[in-house]
Enzyme design. Structure first.
Site, PDB file in Angstrom:
ATOM      1  N   ASP A 164      51.331  40.919  38.483  1.00  0.00           N
ATOM      2  CA  ASP A 164      51.087  41.602  39.755  1.00  0.00           C
ATOM      3  C   ASP A 164      50.406  42.947  39.535  1.00  0.00           C
ATOM      4  O   ASP A 164      50.134  43.353  38.394  1.00  0.00           O
ATOM      5  CB  ASP A 164      52.398  41.765  40.523  1.00  0.00           C
ATOM      6  CG  ASP A 164      53.529  42.344  39.677  1.00  0.00           C
ATOM      7  OD1 ASP A 164      53.239  43.186  38.803  1.00  0.00           O
ATOM      8  OD2 ASP A 164      54.694  41.951  39.875  1.00  0.00           O
ATOM      9  N   ASP A 328      31.540  36.567  43.971  1.00  0.00           N
ATOM     10  CA  ASP A 328      31.676  35.217  43.433  1.00  0.00           C
ATOM     11  C   ASP A 328      30.605  34.296  44.029  1.00  0.00           C
ATOM     12  O   ASP A 328      30.171  34.477  45.165  1.00  0.00           O
ATOM     13  CB  ASP A 328      33.074  34.703  43.781  1.00  0.00           C
ATOM     14  CG  ASP A 328      33.355  33.335  43.209  1.00  0.00           C
ATOM     15  OD1 ASP A 328      33.412  33.217  41.970  1.00  0.00           O
ATOM     16  OD2 ASP A 328      33.519  32.377  43.993  1.00  0.00           O
ATOM     17  N   GLU A 357      27.542  36.823  40.764  1.00  0.00           N
ATOM     18  CA  GLU A 357      27.700  35.714  39.819  1.00  0.00           C
ATOM     19  C   GLU A 357      26.690  34.625  40.166  1.00  0.00           C
ATOM     20  O   GLU A 357      26.791  33.963  41.195  1.00  0.00           O
ATOM     21  CB  GLU A 357      29.111  35.139  39.901  1.00  0.00           C
ATOM     22  CG  GLU A 357      29.320  33.969  38.940  1.00  0.00           C
ATOM     23  CD  GLU A 357      30.431  33.022  39.354  1.00  0.00           C
ATOM     24  OE1 GLU A 357      31.044  32.414  38.463  1.00  0.00           O
ATOM     25  OE2 GLU A 357      30.684  32.866  40.575  1.00  0.00           O
TER      26      GLU A 357
END
Length: 615
Positions: A164, A328, A357
């Protein structure tokens, strides 16, 4: 951060109610005076909206296909001061029902000083890529959370393991001490999917940190704690697709919110975007198809959705004080939207950085997307940086293939020759691996010597280096590992771990040596202007030897890097490099301080390297 006042009593079964505003708040002093607020709630389209606030004008209220949404266009005065405004939602009195009034406070906050001039990541940085679920479990109480579909199961390679944001905060000193200067976290937004949710790439709420990682306040704290240590935070965003469990899948605002409506796969073939001979159906199949069944493809040609995604990125930059965004599946989204997305982000933050990307081995395709590139089709891109996949692919083959006239280290050299295609090769992300591929140590069959050569190449060539978490301690996996196995937990991040990579306790001799090597190399790199901002001059490899120089414009610092892939020591004739040596006769090893004469020849140890500060 809104307060609500309800007036009136509703007699009908369906009671119009405002449930959420997105963005939930905004800022005074933004360059773009336009703000579009998505209002959602039961039958909110029945409301008439009004606003009485100095410096803010409600330009238009849009009703869309679903009655449960409104879109409000606001115009913000250039001199708007931080303030709270009341949005009034009212339905007129009718014979069937009483009047209903809902008033909501909407805040315009003060920006932090210098926010617009924030500096993005650059070639002066080294990025540490961290998958939060697999790094460190700082708060075991949030491993499983009520209302989240997937619970923690560390024994399941594809499940949630409990890492986390608190775990990252707890180890910021380790990251800074190693010499990294930026942290790219794989997506931390809510991913309320029934399985594989640790991965992070199926967003189900664009304005909420996944509660198994923490919350929005903890994310802001992470950014603040990182900045105290001269570490920046790079956010991973996915404008191409959401998760299939996103709340809007049950009730999309418009009929065209999701491409195709149901699963139709992309062909994953991006070449038709650039192919002058391409059939239009191939382009449409690539852009509009779903990445996988769990990731619905968003239609960014819808102006409301486009605005939503663009404002979301800006909101997170301000909210979390980011130094960068990684996007992304860049080219899978609509081209026109991508141009607008980056233009608006970079207009607000001219010195910011965004890396896209585009997973392709063709440097021409990578170069197409970088801003400043002349294109035959007239497309305008504002994207500063891209991930240099052609160089990453070449790195693996250059070190693993046998040395011949046409294979081996020459592959890395040839990949760099393609820099003539790029508008700004120094702003490309250079990496040996990432979370989506086999780790570099595994790619090189666990060869420590080749691993070190790989790290030297990544950290001393042009561009912005990125290192995957655990690379510094030779984290490994079986050759046939699935993604869940490749993304192994960082040792020491969980109570009871027998090995602790953060403290060094229990590390193998080789892992400890690699960690020390990486720490020295990374921290030296921070001090070298020749590497972080200088020019690259390289010489065509010969007989497994690759030599290149990094030098500042004023030649105040010159670094010579010599790579020897051969098993035996090699003696190289230095006359060939005279134009870069400028008559220098001495160089000092930047990691050991050992002097090396630079007369007629230089001996480079077998399967090793020299990094010399040329005097």
């Amino acid at each position: 951060m809104a307060t609500t006042l309800l007036v009136g009593i509703e007699a009908r079964a369906t009671i119009p109610t405002v449930e959420a505003l997105e963005p939930p708040f905004w800022w005074a002093g933004m360059k773009d005076p336009n703000l579009q607020i998505m209002v959602r709630g039961e039958s909110v389209s029945e409301f008439d909206v009004s606003l009485d606030c100095p410096g803010i004008r409600l330009v238009e209220t849009h009703r869309v296909d679903s009655p449960n949404y409104l879109f409000l266009d606001l115009d913000l005065a250039p001199d708007l001061a931080p303030t709270s405004c009341l949005l009034s939602f009212e339905r007129e009195l009718s014979l069937q029902s009483s009047a209903r009034l809902q008033m909501i406070s909407y805040w315009f906050h003060e920006r932090r000083e210098g926010s617009a001039a924030r500096k993005g990541f650059s070639s002066a940085d080294v990025i540490y890529l961290v998958m939060p679920d697999r790094f460190a479990n700082g708060d075991p109480s949030n491993d499983s959370v009520d209302g989240m579909l997937e619970v923690a199961d560390r024994a399941n390679p594809d499940g949630r393991h409990g890492g986390d944001l608190q775990g990252v905060i707890d180890h910021l000193d380790y990251i800074a001490d190693m010499g990294y200067t930026q942290i790219w976290l794989n997506p931390i937004l809510e991913n309320n999917e029934p399985e594989f949710s640790y991965h992070g790439y199926s967003t189900t709420d664009y304005y909420r940190v996944d509660p198994r990682f923490g919350d929005n306040a903890l994310y802001r704290r992470l950014s603040g704690e990182a900045r105290v240590r001269d570490l920046g935070i790079i956010m991973d965003l996915i404008p191409n697709h959401s998760g299939v469990s996103h709340w809007w899948m049950d009730d999309p605002p418009t009929g065209d919110w999701i491409n195709h409506g149901t699963f139709v796969p992309t062909n994953h073939i991006r070449e038709p975007l650039h192919d002058p001979h391409a059939a239009e159906i191939d382009r449409a199949t690539f852009v509009d198809g779903w990445f996988v069944p769990s990731m619905p493809d968003l239609n960014q040609r819808n102006p409301f959705l486009a605005n939503y995604l663009i404002q979301n990125a800006i909101w997170w930059i301000e909210t979390a004080d980011l130094s960068g965004i990684r996007v992304d599946t860049w080219s899978y989204a609509d081209k026109g939207f991508l141009s607008d997305w980056t233009r608006r982000v970079m207009t607000e933050y001219p010195d910011f950085n965004v890396v896209g990307e585009e997973w392709n081995n063709n440097p021409g395709i990578i170069a197409y997307w970088q801003r400043g590139k002349a294109r035959d089709d007239g497309y305008e891109s504002h994207l500063p940086s891209l991930m240099d996949f052609p160089l990453q692919i070449a790195l693996g083959s250059s070190l693993s293939a046998d040395e011949t006239w046409n294979t081996g280290i020459v592959a890395f050299y040839r990949a760099l020759v393609a820099d003539f295609l790029y508008a700004d090769p120094s702003n490309l992300l250079v990496f040996a691996d990432n979370h989506d591929m086999h780790r570099i140590y595994r790619q090189l069959d666990g060869d420590d010597e080749l691993f070190r050569l790989a790290m030297v190449l990544v950290l001393t060539t042009r561009g912005i280096p990125q290192i995957l978490y655990g690379t510094e301690i030779l984290m490994d996996h079986p050759p046939d590992a699935s993604h869940g196995v490749m993304r192994v937990d960082f040792p020491g991040g969980w109570p009871g771990d027998e090995v602790n990579g953060f403290t060094g306790e229990g590390l193998s001799k080789d892992a400890a040596a690699a960690q020390d090597f990486m720490r020295r190399l990374l921290n030296w790199r921070k001090t070298s202007k020749a590497v972080t901002e200088g020019r690259l001059i390289h010489y065509a490899p010969a007989d497994g030897i690759y030599v290149y120089f990094r030098q500042t414009e004023d030649l105040s610092e010159r670094i010579m890097v010599a790579i020897n892939k051969n098993a035996d020591d090699a003696v190289v004739d230095l006359n060939r490099f005279a134009e870069s040596l400028y008559g220098a006769n001495l160089g000092f090893d930047v990691l050991t301080g050992q002097p090396h004469g630079l007369g007629q020849s230089l001996t480079i140890p077998g399967r090793a390297f020299l990094i010399l500060d040329v005097q």
